[in-house]
Each structure stands twice: as C-alpha cells, then as structure tokens.
Scaffold this active site. Structure first.
Site, mmCIF file in Angstrom:
data_model
loop_
_atom_site.group_PDB
_atom_site.id
_atom_site.type_symbol
_atom_site.label_atom_id
_atom_site.label_comp_id
_atom_site.label_asym_id
_atom_site.label_seq_id
_atom_site.Cartn_x
_atom_site.Cartn_y
_atom_site.Cartn_z
ATOM 1 N N HIS A 139 0.818 -1.223 0.000
ATOM 2 C CA HIS A 139 0.000 0.000 0.000
ATOM 3 C C HIS A 139 0.851 1.271 0.000
ATOM 4 O O HIS A 139 0.368 2.324 -0.416
ATOM 5 C CB HIS A 139 -0.937 0.007 1.206
ATOM 6 C CG HIS A 139 -2.133 -0.872 1.044
ATOM 7 N ND1 HIS A 139 -3.303 -0.457 0.457
ATOM 8 C CD2 HIS A 139 -2.329 -2.173 1.388
ATOM 9 C CE1 HIS A 139 -4.178 -1.450 0.453
ATOM 10 N NE2 HIS A 139 -3.606 -2.511 1.009
ATOM 11 N N ASP A 146 -7.653 -1.827 -1.124
ATOM 12 C CA ASP A 146 -8.541 -2.756 -0.431
ATOM 13 C C ASP A 146 -9.977 -2.354 -0.736
ATOM 14 O O ASP A 146 -10.365 -1.199 -0.517
ATOM 15 C CB ASP A 146 -8.306 -2.700 1.083
ATOM 16 C CG ASP A 146 -6.944 -3.219 1.484
ATOM 17 O OD1 ASP A 146 -6.340 -3.982 0.697
ATOM 18 O OD2 ASP A 146 -6.474 -2.857 2.578
ATOM 19 N N GLU A 208 -5.727 -12.579 0.777
ATOM 20 C CA GLU A 208 -6.769 -11.617 1.160
ATOM 21 C C GLU A 208 -7.742 -11.405 0.000
ATOM 22 O O GLU A 208 -7.341 -10.932 -1.067
ATOM 23 C CB GLU A 208 -6.133 -10.271 1.534
ATOM 24 C CG GLU A 208 -5.123 -10.364 2.658
ATOM 25 C CD GLU A 208 -4.358 -9.055 2.868
ATOM 26 O OE1 GLU A 208 -4.701 -8.038 2.232
ATOM 27 O OE2 GLU A 208 -3.412 -9.065 3.665
ATOM 28 N N HIS A 211 -7.759 -7.466 -1.264
ATOM 29 C CA HIS A 211 -6.551 -6.715 -1.629
ATOM 30 C C HIS A 211 -6.201 -6.957 -3.092
ATOM 31 O O HIS A 211 -5.950 -8.097 -3.507
ATOM 32 C CB HIS A 211 -5.390 -7.150 -0.726
ATOM 33 C CG HIS A 211 -4.076 -6.499 -1.051
ATOM 34 N ND1 HIS A 211 -3.444 -5.634 -0.190
ATOM 35 C CD2 HIS A 211 -3.258 -6.606 -2.129
ATOM 36 C CE1 HIS A 211 -2.300 -5.234 -0.738
ATOM 37 N NE2 HIS A 211 -2.177 -5.809 -1.919
#
Length: 235
Positions: A139, A146, A208, A211
């Site tokens: 990030h 996200d 995830e 993500h």
C-alpha cells in the site's frame, strides 16, 4: 516485535517509473466513511488514504465499468488505498494490540511464545512496515487497494468475512468447498469482485480476498513479470 521472513514477491526488483499519486474520483465509487484507519488516529499526513498512482486509478475505473455491465448499479467500495509506512506501522501495532485483547491477554504479561504467535497471525495479513526501498509494503507504493462491493440497494455485500480479518476466512477461496449454508453466495461475491478486477489488469493477494494491486512487486510476481514499476513513495 517478532522476526519475520520476506515475502516471495520481494525478490522482484523495482524500476520506479515516477508516476504521481492522484486522487481517486470518489463519486465513481462507494466509500467507507469515515475512513476506517483515520478514525483510529492513523497518521496519513497531507495525503488522504483515497489516493493511488494514476494508472491504478484508471484501471480501477475500468473495473467499476465492468462491474456495471454485470451488476447494474452495483459499485466497488474503497476501503483503503495509499498508506504511508507510518500508517502501516500504526495499523500493525493496532492489530497486534487488538489480537492480544481478543485473546483475553495483557501485553505486559505476554510470554515470548504468546507474543511470537500473535505477531505471526498479524503478519499473515499485514505487510511488515519496512523502510527498506527493496521491500516496501504494497500500500505504500500507491499501487494497492482494499475494496469490497455495494449492491444496487446501497448495502455492503456480504463476503463471508470483514476486511482485515485475521482468520483463514480471509483467504480468497476459503468458501469454495464449504458446506456452510451461505458459503456459495460468499464465494460467488468474491469471485465477481475478482473477475472484474482481473479483467481490468489487477492481481489479487493470495491471502486476502479484498486486496488488489497493479504494477507493484506482488503484481509482477503473480504475473511472472521480471520487474515492478512502483516502489515506496517517500511522502
């Protein structure tokens, strides 16, 4: 803090292209408001969390357009995007403290083994807040986002786990073969999100469901591309 291993994607060299961070056009998307980390006190500084590299924003708009074709009036909801390393550190520490509390423990009384186990759980989800230019948190490059989905009634779609869940429910294919009554619905929602993002050029974090990235080390590694074009931003 525990020791940790580098991720497989950290082997990918970064050839920074210098593309600027730009504001995400929030009128195109749904937005988590107030921002989930800002309201905890995360130190974003002069940049809001709703920034990404310019090409990543363009790809995200493409994904929203693909979603509209499949589900009219559904929208991608932005949970988090650009995250300075200071925010990464803040959220890693917050996640650790939360996990300690949820286990009914006290940070001051943790045994080394308990501490190690909790840090291992935290780093299953959270990238290490590294300042090494060769191992940036995704990030912090402005190339990761996200997200979840909002339906035509304005309701957040149930994905079977909250974003940032430290359990195995975060794994994208957790519900694929589950006998849980709503498992196939959860999997279908995750798959819809994945399909529109993949079509726009993104890759998904294997751990995830929420993500997605474009142009960073993880993206290059998943695409088997030799170099990444986005490294850590210094602001």
């Amino acid at each position: 803090m525990t020791t940790y291993q580098t991720r497989p994607y950290h082997q990918i060299p970064i050839l920074e292209c210098g593309e600027l961070l730009v504001a995400i056009p929030l009128d195109v998307f749904a937005v988590e408001s107030p921002h989930p980390y800002e309201k905890l006190g995360a130190p974003y500084g002069e940049y809001s969390p709703y920034y990404l590299r310019q090409s990543v924003v363009e790809k995200l708009i493409q994904a929203q357009n693909y979603l509209q074709l499949l589900r009219p009036h559904w929208r991608i909801q932005i949970f988090d995007a650009y995250r300075p390393v200071a925010v990464q550190q803040f959220m890693v520490d917050y996640s650790f403290a939360t996990a300690v509390r949820e286990r009914g423990l006290s940070e001051a009384k943790l045994t080394p083994q308990q501490s190690q186990e909790i840090w291992a759980d935290v780093f299953e989800i959270w990238a290490v807040p590294s300042m090494d230019k060769n191992t940036p948190p995704p990030h912090s490059t402005g190339a990761a986002v996200d997200i979840t989905l909002v339906d035509d009634g304005g309701q957040v779609v149930n994905m079977g786990s909250p974003i940032d869940d430290l359990s195995e429910r975060s794994h994208p294919n957790y519900y694929t073969n589950s006998e849980y009554p709503e498992a196939q619905q959860y999997h279908a929602h995750r798959q819809l999100l994945y399909d529109v993002m993949l079509k726009a050029g993104f890759q998904r974090n294997p751990r995830e469901w929420w993500h997605f990235c474009y142009g960073d080390q993880m993206w290059a590694w998943l695409n088997q591309i030799p170099t990444a074009c986005y490294g850590r931003l210094s602001y």
